[in-house]
Scaffold this active site. Structure first.
Site, PDB file in Angstrom:
ATOM      1  N   GLU A 173       4.620 -72.414 -10.164  1.00 27.30           N
ATOM      2  CA  GLU A 173       5.777 -72.808 -10.772  1.00 27.30           C
ATOM      3  C   GLU A 173       6.586 -73.253  -9.977  1.00 27.30           C
ATOM      4  O   GLU A 173       7.159 -72.633  -8.627  1.00 27.30           O
ATOM      5  CB  GLU A 173       6.195 -71.521 -11.581  1.00 27.30           C
ATOM      6  CG  GLU A 173       7.289 -71.956 -12.253  1.00 27.30           C
ATOM      7  CD  GLU A 173       7.754 -71.012 -13.527  1.00 27.30           C
ATOM      8  OE1 GLU A 173       6.962 -70.121 -13.605  1.00 27.30           O
ATOM      9  OE2 GLU A 173       8.939 -70.691 -13.661  1.00 27.30           O
ATOM     10  N   ARG A 174       7.133 -74.565  -9.813  1.00 28.32           N
ATOM     11  CA  ARG A 174       8.031 -75.221  -9.031  1.00 28.32           C
ATOM     12  C   ARG A 174       7.209 -75.376  -7.492  1.00 28.32           C
ATOM     13  O   ARG A 174       8.184 -75.234  -6.388  1.00 28.32           O
ATOM     14  CB  ARG A 174       9.306 -74.501  -8.741  1.00 28.32           C
ATOM     15  CG  ARG A 174       9.991 -74.060 -10.128  1.00 28.32           C
ATOM     16  CD  ARG A 174      10.479 -75.003 -11.026  1.00 28.32           C
ATOM     17  NE  ARG A 174      10.724 -74.570 -12.256  1.00 28.32           N
ATOM     18  CZ  ARG A 174      10.938 -75.216 -13.345  1.00 28.32           C
ATOM     19  NH1 ARG A 174      10.806 -76.431 -13.426  1.00 28.32           N
ATOM     20  NH2 ARG A 174      11.236 -74.823 -14.463  1.00 28.32           N
ATOM     21  N   ASN A 216       7.048 -64.584 -12.900  1.00 31.48           N
ATOM     22  CA  ASN A 216       6.739 -64.407 -14.330  1.00 31.48           C
ATOM     23  C   ASN A 216       5.402 -64.240 -14.159  1.00 31.48           C
ATOM     24  O   ASN A 216       4.357 -65.013 -14.262  1.00 31.48           O
ATOM     25  CB  ASN A 216       7.029 -65.885 -14.940  1.00 31.48           C
ATOM     26  CG  ASN A 216       8.307 -66.337 -14.939  1.00 31.48           C
ATOM     27  OD1 ASN A 216       9.354 -65.622 -15.436  1.00 31.48           O
ATOM     28  ND2 ASN A 216       8.683 -67.703 -14.625  1.00 31.48           N
ATOM     29  N   LYS A 293      10.853 -59.255 -11.980  1.00 34.74           N
ATOM     30  CA  LYS A 293      11.675 -60.134 -12.989  1.00 34.74           C
ATOM     31  C   LYS A 293      11.658 -59.252 -14.350  1.00 34.74           C
ATOM     32  O   LYS A 293      10.682 -59.367 -14.785  1.00 34.74           O
ATOM     33  CB  LYS A 293      11.340 -61.545 -13.044  1.00 34.74           C
ATOM     34  CG  LYS A 293      12.078 -62.552 -14.082  1.00 34.74           C
ATOM     35  CD  LYS A 293      11.542 -63.823 -13.869  1.00 34.74           C
ATOM     36  CE  LYS A 293      12.508 -64.698 -14.770  1.00 34.74           C
ATOM     37  NZ  LYS A 293      11.983 -66.100 -14.863  1.00 34.74           N
ATOM     38  N   GLU A 297      14.812 -64.801 -19.236  1.00 31.81           N
ATOM     39  CA  GLU A 297      14.098 -66.038 -19.694  1.00 31.81           C
ATOM     40  C   GLU A 297      12.701 -65.556 -20.453  1.00 31.81           C
ATOM     41  O   GLU A 297      11.593 -66.102 -19.975  1.00 31.81           O
ATOM     42  CB  GLU A 297      13.715 -66.858 -18.591  1.00 31.81           C
ATOM     43  CG  GLU A 297      14.928 -67.284 -17.724  1.00 31.81           C
ATOM     44  CD  GLU A 297      14.627 -68.081 -16.730  1.00 31.81           C
ATOM     45  OE1 GLU A 297      13.606 -67.990 -15.826  1.00 31.81           O
ATOM     46  OE2 GLU A 297      15.560 -68.980 -16.002  1.00 31.81           O
ATOM     47  N   ARG A 347      27.159 -67.988 -18.376  1.00 31.02           N
ATOM     48  CA  ARG A 347      25.997 -67.636 -17.876  1.00 31.02           C
ATOM     49  C   ARG A 347      26.381 -67.038 -16.482  1.00 31.02           C
ATOM     50  O   ARG A 347      25.560 -66.118 -15.780  1.00 31.02           O
ATOM     51  CB  ARG A 347      24.968 -68.508 -17.848  1.00 31.02           C
ATOM     52  CG  ARG A 347      23.493 -68.306 -17.099  1.00 31.02           C
ATOM     53  CD  ARG A 347      22.350 -69.191 -17.009  1.00 31.02           C
ATOM     54  NE  ARG A 347      21.644 -69.125 -15.915  1.00 31.02           N
ATOM     55  CZ  ARG A 347      20.541 -69.999 -15.831  1.00 31.02           C
ATOM     56  NH1 ARG A 347      20.413 -71.141 -16.656  1.00 31.02           N
ATOM     57  NH2 ARG A 347      19.828 -70.171 -14.606  1.00 31.02           N
ATOM     58  N   ASP A 376      21.557 -71.049 -10.533  1.00 31.62           N
ATOM     59  CA  ASP A 376      20.433 -71.342 -10.289  1.00 31.62           C
ATOM     60  C   ASP A 376      20.272 -72.122  -9.293  1.00 31.62           C
ATOM     61  O   ASP A 376      19.685 -73.369  -9.438  1.00 31.62           O
ATOM     62  CB  ASP A 376      19.598 -71.418 -11.453  1.00 31.62           C
ATOM     63  CG  ASP A 376      17.958 -71.420 -11.592  1.00 31.62           C
ATOM     64  OD1 ASP A 376      17.643 -70.661 -10.582  1.00 31.62           O
ATOM     65  OD2 ASP A 376      17.320 -71.814 -12.206  1.00 31.62           O
ATOM     66  N   GLU A 398      18.441 -64.365  -2.372  1.00 32.02           N
ATOM     67  CA  GLU A 398      17.380 -65.069  -2.779  1.00 32.02           C
ATOM     68  C   GLU A 398      17.635 -66.493  -2.464  1.00 32.02           C
ATOM     69  O   GLU A 398      18.737 -66.858  -3.143  1.00 32.02           O
ATOM     70  CB  GLU A 398      16.949 -64.845  -3.978  1.00 32.02           C
ATOM     71  CG  GLU A 398      15.597 -65.516  -4.444  1.00 32.02           C
ATOM     72  CD  GLU A 398      15.328 -65.259  -5.972  1.00 32.02           C
ATOM     73  OE1 GLU A 398      15.310 -63.854  -6.186  1.00 32.02           O
ATOM     74  OE2 GLU A 398      15.093 -66.144  -6.580  1.00 32.02           O
ATOM     75  N   GLU A 404      13.364 -77.035  -5.862  1.00 27.64           N
ATOM     76  CA  GLU A 404      13.280 -77.048  -7.423  1.00 27.64           C
ATOM     77  C   GLU A 404      14.402 -77.980  -7.949  1.00 27.64           C
ATOM     78  O   GLU A 404      13.926 -78.972  -8.529  1.00 27.64           O
ATOM     79  CB  GLU A 404      13.353 -75.771  -8.011  1.00 27.64           C
ATOM     80  CG  GLU A 404      13.601 -75.759  -9.532  1.00 27.64           C
ATOM     81  CD  GLU A 404      13.658 -74.493 -10.028  1.00 27.64           C
ATOM     82  OE1 GLU A 404      13.778 -73.338  -9.473  1.00 27.64           O
ATOM     83  OE2 GLU A 404      13.869 -74.366 -11.249  1.00 27.64           O
TER      84      GLU A 404
END
Ligand code: NAG
Ligand code: NAG
Ligand code: NAG
Ligand code: NAG
Ligand code: NAG
Ligand code: NAG
Ligand code: NAG
Ligand code: NAG
Ligand code: NAG
Ligand code: NAG
Ligand code: NAG
Ligand code: NAG
Length: 835
Positions: A173-174, A216, A293, A297, A347, A376, A398, A404
């Site tokens: 992912e990414r 994820n 996580k 999401e 958010r 993000d 992080e 990304e």
């Protein structure tokens, strides 16, 4: 004679094959090798166990000295200390050679390095530290830094990890550099060659942990076969002092363990986690820990059972605690269904809101991992206010090395200056100095743990990240995680010397390009704190500001006909400014004290709002997009000037990306400017936006076998319209008469989708100017698109073409699959003009 010449060429490194796989550990011969003071004649590495980082250090020193200085040294585990490079832990050294008072101040992972004539001492507080010292010595001699002297180096923080978002099927992912080096077809890979090489690279920049799977997470990683596989990975990393860690899926007891719950307060669930944790540790006794996580999401988490995030984190903490492991618990918890019609919904408030009341409730071996900004990984964000809210909880920052939202390695963006601004930001907690870097090290609030994690996402691509120049970001991450006080330009220049050698022009050029790259990218993507205006619903790559608003994701710009920006004030907005300590809150609450580059992050203003520069917001948008895109054009010229100074392989590969970036920067520029001109109805004072005198729109040409196609989102195409072939089997032709003469660069803007490789030929009165294929999906590695949009829009340029009035311009497009040879426009650019 021939051999001598060959050696000469090879030895100065000009013709050696350079595929990027060695990154900054090339150990290329240095020109001034002879000016090194008398070289030690052997290496003594004070541990002969193969899995020991000290043993690795001995091997690495041998390899490095051979490459850099051309001398073969023997390695032994015992020997005298004179005319030797001695590497080992402080304890091991003292046992053999007696006291070493100079090394008294060593901290965990730290090293002492002393270079005196032919005697070199490399002493680690632990085995890993000794290896870091060896790499430091090699880095210095590889840069011809031959000074003698001694020094101690200790880490800024104990946690210096990477996160890899690798999925069980081997996709990432990414990730923009091919499939996973860790996972394949549902299992941990059998072939650990690249894992070993990656561990070596990371050890050289003092990274001490790798989380090998996606946050994820998929619970099947916990199968017996995969636990055995994790053991293999850990075995490969251990000689480099790198500990393995894994991401967990919160629902594993239910989804994988067959329990009917995953409630963190259910004793059966706790027992299940303890059991599986014991099982992993029996194969990987030095596992670093877990990354989690949860409730983000769509991921499961403790909130599913009305338990707190702390309940969730502590469940894992208790399982790893007997083994000395830690739990990195991500602060990236938010609701992705917030209401756009609610002016005060935000958010950016989520992390502080969700962790409210939990400070101090986490076990001592839990570290809350906080993205640098509240949203993000955007091109510019203020630091997350959570850094100042957690005082009794350990935290880590992080970052993302994988780009990304920042060009996916197809745009040069040197990220260290962005990180540096965050590190040095003073949050003024309790009105005292509280730099972000002092908070995540644990120093400011006296926490035992802390540090950093960067999402890297290396792949099987030889270059690791898909782009040679992007590797400066990985290098800088490690170096700055160890010492955030270092200046980004200094880190960069060390990397350039190690990666490309000593040529002055190479140094100056890559430095200049890299240092301009983040400001340029910010200029042509999203400035004034509006975020990277990329498509957040699709690939996070090309432009699409409309995708940010009117949905539940909360990456809003709140742009309408009159005004733009998020009102995050306390007095009239979301109150986000008030989440910062009072001094900072006051700065951001007030439009006059908010810096221009965060204006639209904190305030909702008319397009005509004046900035400190005197320009209006909208005119700044226009100007910055023109200036940023112009800077991207200048990178091509700068890079081209290095031809012959860099090996041909890397020169060509980087040139290809710079040319691509220059073209895509224009796509960004025109899309964003056209979007806001259309929305605000305020023209560009300089009359550039919407005026493109050099362009011939494809839709205005005579079409046979081609038809006009309205493009969505519209500003992705010049004139909002492109052409595509009428069938996917037959070629289309677009022609027009040229009424001017001269020498021009001919730029063709077209769309390159995944799902086909159309072929094109451009000619002038049947003289072929160029042919090309829509095959960028094989060459760029960014997230692909199946549409005509801001991701697939691209440009190819044919230089210095002679054009006669009366020439017939013709493009023949041969469609392939879903790629209907789409064409947007053709520019005839006089010398020096870019449009
Ligand atoms: C040598 O290395 C091994 C493996 O890392 C370690 O267990 C051992 O303690 C080391 N020996 C000494 C004397 O440092
Ligand atoms: C988890 O991995 C297994 C094995 O590769 C795969 O069959 C399954 O689809 C994955 N689950 C998810 C949600 O990706
Ligand atoms: C393992 O991977 C390396 C690096 O990609 C490759 O060169 C080698 O051939 C692979 N070995 C096997 C047995 O597939
Ligand atoms: C622990 O796992 C083993 C298999 O690894 C299983 O046989 C045992 O029943 C488990 N115990 C608990 C309490 O889940
Ligand atoms: C969680 O709490 C809410 C409201 O207090 C309640 O409606 C819901 O049933 C609870 N859910 C669970 C799984 O206990
Ligand atoms: C709007 O959002 C705020 C912040 O999340 C919330 O407190 C408020 O209840 C919401 N208002 C409405 C009408 O939903
Ligand atoms: C590496 O990636 C680049 C760009 O995606 C591609 O051109 C090249 O073929 C890849 N090489 C390997 C060995 O995967
Ligand atoms: C205050 O908030 C309202 C929405 O509640 C918004 O329409 C208005 O523009 C804001 N006023 C100022 C001065 O920002
Ligand atoms: C970015 O835009 C600003 C404002 O227009 C300009 O001053 C600056 O030179 C630009 N920087 C780059 C690197 O493009
Ligand atoms: C060319 O195309 C544009 C946009 O598609 C249109 O507005 C314009 O009138 C056309 N120009 C000519 C000369 O046909
Ligand atoms: C052409 O399009 C048709 C209909 O969409 C599709 O069935 C066919 O596979 C396509 N042909 C190619 C070569 O992709
Ligand atoms: C002094 C000593 O033990 N020297 C040995 C070191 O290791 C090499 C092989 O790497 C031997 O050849 C030396 O005899």
């Amino acid at each position: 004679m021939l051999n001598v010449w060959l050696c000469l060429l090879v030895c100065i490194g000009i013709v050696t094959a350079e595929d990027g796989s060695q990154a900054w550990l090339r150990y290329a011969p240095v020109p001034q090798a002879s000016s090194y003071q008398s070289l030690p004649s052997s290496i003594v590495a004070l541990n002969s166990t193969r899995s020991s980082p000290v043993y690795t250090a001995g091997q690495e020193l041998q390899r490095g000295v051979k490459g850099i200085l051309g001398k073969q040294l023997s390695v032994n585990s015992t020997g005298k200390s004179e005319s030797t490079i001695v590497v080992g832990t402080l304890n091991a050294y003292q046992e053999v050679f007696g006291n070493l008072d100079d090394a008294d101040d060593l901290e965990e992972d730290g090293f002492y390095l002393s270079i005196e004539d032919s005697k070199v001492l490399i002493i680690g507080q632990n085995e890993r530290g000794a290896l870091y010292g060896a790499f430091e010595y090699l880095s210095r001699i590889a840069q011809e830094m031959f000074e003698t002297g001694s020094s101690i180096s200790n880490p800024h923080a104990p946690i210096r990890w990477t996160n890899e978002w690798d999925n069980m099927d081997g996709s990432i992912e990414r990730g923009f550099a091919g499939p996973s080096i860790f996972l394949k077809n549902g299992y941990v890979t059998d072939n650990i060659t690249r894992v070993t090489e990656y561990a070596r690279l990371l050890a050289s920049i003092r990274i001490n942990g790798i989380i090998v799977n996606n946050v994820n997470a998929n619970a099947t990683l916990l199968s017996s076969r995969n636990i055995e596989g994790l053991g293999r990975l850990a075995d490969a990393m251990r000689p480099y002092g790198i500990q393995l860690g894994i991401s967990l899926n919160f629902a594993s007891p239910h989804d994988f363990g067959g329990l009917d719950t995953f409630d963190p307060l259910d004793p059966e669930v706790d027992a299940w986690w303890a059991n599986i944790t014991n099982k992993i540790y029996s194969r990987v006794p030095d596992m670093a820990g877990y990354l989690v996580k949860a409730n983000s999401e769509g991921q499961p988490g403790p909130l599913t059972y009305n338990r707190t995030l702390a309940d969730g984190a502590n469940m894992f903490a208790k399982a790893v605690e007997p083994h000395g492991g830690i739990v990195m618990f991500r602060a990236f918890v938010y609701d992705n269904h917030i209401s756009y019609s609610n002016w005060t919904a935000d958010r950016a408030n989520a992390a502080v809101d969700f962790f409210n009341g939990l400070d101090g409730k986490f076990d001592e071996n839990v570290v809350v991992q906080i993205k640098y900004g509240p949203i993000d990984f955007q091109v510019r964000e203020p630091p997350s206010p959570l850094f100042s809210a957690l005082r009794n909880t350990s935290v880590a920052i992080e970052l993302q090395v994988t780009q990304e939202y920042l060009g996916q390695q197809c745009h040069l963006v040197y990220l260290a200056p962005l990180w540096k601004e965050i590190f040095e930001f003073d949050l003024r907690a309790d009105s005292r100095p509280s730099k972000v870097k002092e908070i995540f090290s644990g120093e400011r609030f006296r926490r035992p743990l802390g540090g950093s994690a960067a999402v890297v996402n290396v792949g099987t691509n030889t270059t690791w990240l898909g782009s040679h120049l992007a590797m400066s970001n990985l290098y800088a991450y490690g170096i700055m995680a160890w010492d955030p006080s270092i200046e980004p330009e200094a880190v960069l220049q060390n990397w350039i010397r190690l990666t490309f050698g000593f040529d002055r022009q190479v140094m100056d050029t890559i430095t200049d390009m890299s240092m301009k790259s983040w400001p340029a990218y910010e200029n042509y993507t999203g400035n004034l704190g509006i975020q990277t205006l990329t498509d957040i619903l699709y690939t996070h790559y090309g432009p699409n500001p409309a995708s940010q608003d009117n949905n539940g994701w909360g990456q809003w710009t709140r742009a309408d006909q009159f005004s733009i920006g998020m009102d995050r004030t306390v007095k009239n907005g979301t109150g986000n400014a008030g989440q910062y300590p009072p001094e900072i809150a006051r700065t951001f609450e007030n439009i006059d004290t908010t810096p221009d580059n965060l204006l639209l992050w904190f305030h909702h203003v008319p397009y005509t709002q004046p900035l400190k520069s005197g320009k209006t917001v909208i005119q700044h948008f226009y100007d910055a997009h023109y200036e940023g895109a112009a800077t991207a054009q200048s990178f091509v010229k700068q890079w081209d000037s290095l031809e012959g100074q860099i090996d041909a392989e890397r020169f060509k590969e980087i040139q290809f990306r710079q040319v691509y970036q220059a073209g895509h920067a224009l796509v960004w520029r025109d899309f964003i400017n056209e979007f806001y001109r259309n929305l605000s109805s305020i023209p560009d004072e300089a009359k550039r936006v919407g005026h493109h005198p050099y362009r011939i729109e494809a839709e205005n040409m005579t079409l046979i076998g081609y038809r006009r196609q309205a493009v969505t989102p519209a500003p992705a195409a010049s004139g909002y319209t492109a052409i595509v072939t009428t069938s996917n089997g037959t070629a289309g032709t677009a022609t027009t008469n040229i009424s001017f003469s001269g020498t021009f660069d001919i730029a063709v803007n077209y769309f390159d989708l995944i799902g086909g490789k159309a072929k094109y030929e451009l000619s002038l009165s049947n003289r072929t100017v160029g042919t090309w294929a829509g095959d960028l999906e094989d060459k760029l590695g960014h997230a692909p698109s199946t549409f005509l949009d801001g991701h697939s829009a691209t440009r190819i340029t044919f230089k210095s073409v002679q054009v006669q009035a009366g020439d017939i311009l013709k493009v023949v497009g041969q469609p392939d699959g879903i790629e209907l040879a789409p064409l947007d426009y053709i520019s005839f650019l006089p010398p020096g003009v870019v449009d």
